[in-house]
Design a protein around this motif. Structure first.
Motif, mmCIF file in Angstrom:
data_model
loop_
_atom_site.group_PDB
_atom_site.id
_atom_site.type_symbol
_atom_site.label_atom_id
_atom_site.label_comp_id
_atom_site.label_asym_id
_atom_site.label_seq_id
_atom_site.Cartn_x
_atom_site.Cartn_y
_atom_site.Cartn_z
ATOM 1 N N ARG A 176 -6.571 6.456 84.798
ATOM 2 C CA ARG A 176 -7.503 5.565 85.499
ATOM 3 C C ARG A 176 -7.807 6.098 86.903
ATOM 4 N N ILE A 177 -6.763 6.543 87.608
ATOM 5 C CA ILE A 177 -6.956 7.073 88.961
ATOM 6 C C ILE A 177 -7.827 8.329 88.938
ATOM 7 N N ALA A 178 -7.560 9.220 87.974
ATOM 8 C CA ALA A 178 -8.352 10.450 87.877
ATOM 9 C C ALA A 178 -9.819 10.139 87.595
ATOM 10 N N THR A 179 -10.067 9.197 86.698
ATOM 11 C CA THR A 179 -11.447 8.828 86.354
ATOM 12 C C THR A 179 -12.142 8.177 87.538
ATOM 13 N N GLU A 180 -11.448 7.283 88.224
ATOM 14 C CA GLU A 180 -12.021 6.621 89.409
ATOM 15 C C GLU A 180 -12.364 7.651 90.486
ATOM 16 N N HIS A 181 -11.507 8.657 90.642
ATOM 17 C CA HIS A 181 -11.765 9.688 91.644
ATOM 18 C C HIS A 181 -13.041 10.464 91.314
ATOM 19 N N LEU A 182 -13.198 10.851 90.052
ATOM 20 C CA LEU A 182 -14.390 11.599 89.657
ATOM 21 C C LEU A 182 -15.655 10.745 89.810
ATOM 22 N N LEU A 183 -15.564 9.473 89.488
ATOM 23 C CA LEU A 183 -16.711 8.583 89.656
ATOM 24 C C LEU A 183 -17.065 8.429 91.135
ATOM 25 N N SER A 184 -16.033 8.395 91.982
ATOM 26 C CA SER A 184 -16.280 8.240 93.417
ATOM 27 C C SER A 184 -16.987 9.450 94.018
ATOM 28 N N LEU A 185 -16.936 10.582 93.338
ATOM 29 C CA LEU A 185 -17.616 11.792 93.813
ATOM 30 C C LEU A 185 -19.105 11.777 93.476
ATOM 31 N N GLY A 186 -19.544 10.744 92.757
ATOM 32 C CA GLY A 186 -20.956 10.608 92.438
ATOM 33 C C GLY A 186 -21.329 10.912 91.002
ATOM 34 N N HIS A 187 -20.372 11.246 90.178
ATOM 35 C CA HIS A 187 -20.686 11.513 88.769
ATOM 36 C C HIS A 187 -21.080 10.209 88.079
ATOM 37 N N ARG A 188 -22.090 10.259 87.216
ATOM 38 C CA ARG A 188 -22.567 9.059 86.542
ATOM 39 C C ARG A 188 -21.591 8.603 85.472
ATOM 40 N N THR A 189 -20.873 9.531 84.888
ATOM 41 C CA THR A 189 -19.847 9.168 83.914
ATOM 42 C C THR A 189 -18.802 10.277 83.876
ATOM 43 N N VAL A 190 -17.727 10.023 83.145
ATOM 44 C CA VAL A 190 -16.636 10.992 83.008
ATOM 45 C C VAL A 190 -16.293 11.088 81.526
ATOM 46 N N TRP A 191 -16.230 12.298 81.017
ATOM 47 C CA TRP A 191 -15.857 12.500 79.618
ATOM 48 C C TRP A 191 -14.374 12.829 79.520
ATOM 49 N N HIS A 192 -13.806 12.447 78.392
ATOM 50 C CA HIS A 192 -12.370 12.659 78.195
ATOM 51 C C HIS A 192 -12.124 13.296 76.829
ATOM 52 N N ILE A 193 -11.370 14.391 76.804
ATOM 53 C CA ILE A 193 -10.967 15.022 75.537
ATOM 54 C C ILE A 193 -9.537 14.562 75.258
ATOM 55 N N PRO A 194 -9.339 13.684 74.285
ATOM 56 C CA PRO A 194 -8.006 13.090 74.072
ATOM 57 C C PRO A 194 -7.080 13.979 73.263
ATOM 58 N N GLY A 195 -5.807 13.639 73.328
ATOM 59 C CA GLY A 195 -4.811 14.289 72.488
ATOM 60 C C GLY A 195 -4.744 13.612 71.133
ATOM 61 N N PRO A 196 -3.761 13.962 70.305
ATOM 62 C CA PRO A 196 -3.627 13.347 68.975
ATOM 63 C C PRO A 196 -3.559 11.822 69.068
ATOM 64 N N HIS A 197 -4.237 11.147 68.144
ATOM 65 C CA HIS A 197 -4.352 9.688 68.234
ATOM 66 C C HIS A 197 -3.022 8.974 68.013
ATOM 67 N N ASP A 198 -2.048 9.655 67.394
ATOM 68 C CA ASP A 198 -0.772 8.975 67.135
ATOM 69 C C ASP A 198 0.283 9.290 68.203
ATOM 70 N N TRP A 199 -0.130 9.910 69.310
ATOM 71 C CA TRP A 199 0.791 10.154 70.411
ATOM 72 C C TRP A 199 0.653 9.027 71.426
ATOM 73 N N TRP A 200 1.774 8.406 71.757
ATOM 74 C CA TRP A 200 1.750 7.290 72.699
ATOM 75 C C TRP A 200 1.117 7.700 74.028
ATOM 76 N N ALA A 201 1.494 8.856 74.559
ATOM 77 C CA ALA A 201 0.988 9.300 75.854
ATOM 78 C C ALA A 201 -0.526 9.509 75.807
ATOM 79 N N ALA A 202 -1.035 10.057 74.695
ATOM 80 C CA ALA A 202 -2.472 10.284 74.569
ATOM 81 C C ALA A 202 -3.217 8.954 74.534
ATOM 82 N N ARG A 203 -2.653 7.973 73.868
ATOM 83 C CA ARG A 203 -3.274 6.649 73.821
ATOM 84 C C ARG A 203 -3.352 6.036 75.211
#
Length: 215
Positions: A175-202
Motif C-alpha cells: 500500500r505504501i509503495a503504491t501510494e508513493h508512486l501515485l503521489s509522483l503523479g502517475h495515473r495508476t500503478v500496475w502490479h505483477i503478483p506472485g503465485p496466487h496460493d502464497w500468503w505473502a503474494a496475496r
C-alpha cells in the motif's frame, strides 16, 4: 588419504594437540570451538590459528551428544526455484553462518506434506527449523517438532513455547509503495503478483488494491 597401516586411515589432530599448540587448556579449546563466551579475543585468535594450522575438525556427532545441540538450523523451502524464496534462502544461510550455525535445507515435493520435510530435518539433527514462505493449499498447516519452529509467514499453526510465526507486513508495504508512486503523479500503478496460493503474494495484492481504491 594418509594411512598408518594397510587400509587404516590416520587419525586427524585432536583437541589435545590444538590445546598444546595454542598453549591453553582443552576446556578453552572447547569453548572456542563451540562459540562460548568468557574467552579473550587474544586467546580465541590463538586457538583458531592453531585449529587452522593443524587442520583440526571437531567431531560434530560427539559434540551434539555431549551438549545436546548440533549448531545446525533446518530450513523447509516450498519454492526455492523462484527468485524471491531463493534470495531469502541465501540470506538465511549467510545469517546462520555469521553466528556459527550450519544450514540444512529440505524441499517439499509436489503433493508432499510439509511435515515430511520437517521429520527429515529432525532425523539429520537440527537445533531449530525455519519454514520459508508458507503457501495456502486449502487446509490449515500444523507443524509438530520437538525443537523451536519459526514460520516466515502466516497460515501456519506451530507448537506452544519457543515457536513463532513472524514476517513482514506485505499488505502495508504494498500500500505504501503504491501510494508513493501515485503521489509522483502517475495515473495508476500496475502490479505483477506472485503465485496466487502464497500468503505473502496475496497480502501485496490486497495492499495495492486498497491504495488504488482509496485514490
Amino acid at each position: 588419504m594418509a594411512v598408518t597401516g594397510p587400509g587404516r586411515p590416520r587419525r586427524g589432530p585432536g583437541m589435545t594437540e590444538v590445546a598444546r599448540a595454542a598453549g591453553v587448556s582443552q576446556k578453552t579449546v572447547s569453548r572456542v570451538v563451540n562459540g562460548e563466551p568468557h574467552v579473550s579475543p587474544e586467546v580465541r585468535d590463538r586457538v583458531l590459528r592453531a585449529v587452522q594450522e593443524l587442520g583440526y575438525r571437531p567431531n560434530n556427532a560427539a559434540r551434539a551428544l555431549l551438549l545436546g545441540r548440533y549448531r545446525r538450523i533446518g530450513v523447509v523451502s516450498l519454492g526455492s526455484a523462484l527468485y524471491g524464496p531463493s534470495t531469502l534462502l541465501l540470506a538465511l544461510e549467510r545469517a546462520m553462518h555469521r553466528v556459527g550455525y550450519s544450514f540444512a535445507l529440505a524441499g517439499t515435493l509436489e503433493g508432499q506434506p510439509v511435515q515430511v520435510a520437517v521429520e527429515a530435518l529432525l532425523e539429520q539433527g537440527v537445533d531449530g527449523i525455519v519454514l520459508s514462505e508458507p503457501i495456502d493449499d486449502g487446509a490449515p498447516l500444523r507443524l509438530s517438532a520437538d525443537v523451536p519452529v519459526v514460520s516466515l509467514g502466516e497460515g501456519v499453526e506451530v507448537g506452544q513455547g519457543r515457536s513463532a510465526v513472524v514476517g513482514a507486513d506485505g499488505l502495508v508495504a504494498a500500500r505504501i509503495a503504491t501510494e508513493h508512486l501515485l503521489s509522483l503523479g502517475h495515473r495508476t500503478v500496475w502490479h505483477i503478483p506472485g503465485p496466487h496460493d502464497w500468503w505473502a503474494a496475496r497480502d501485496r495484492v490486497r495492499g495495492w488494491r486498497e491504495a488504488l481504491a482509496a485514490a
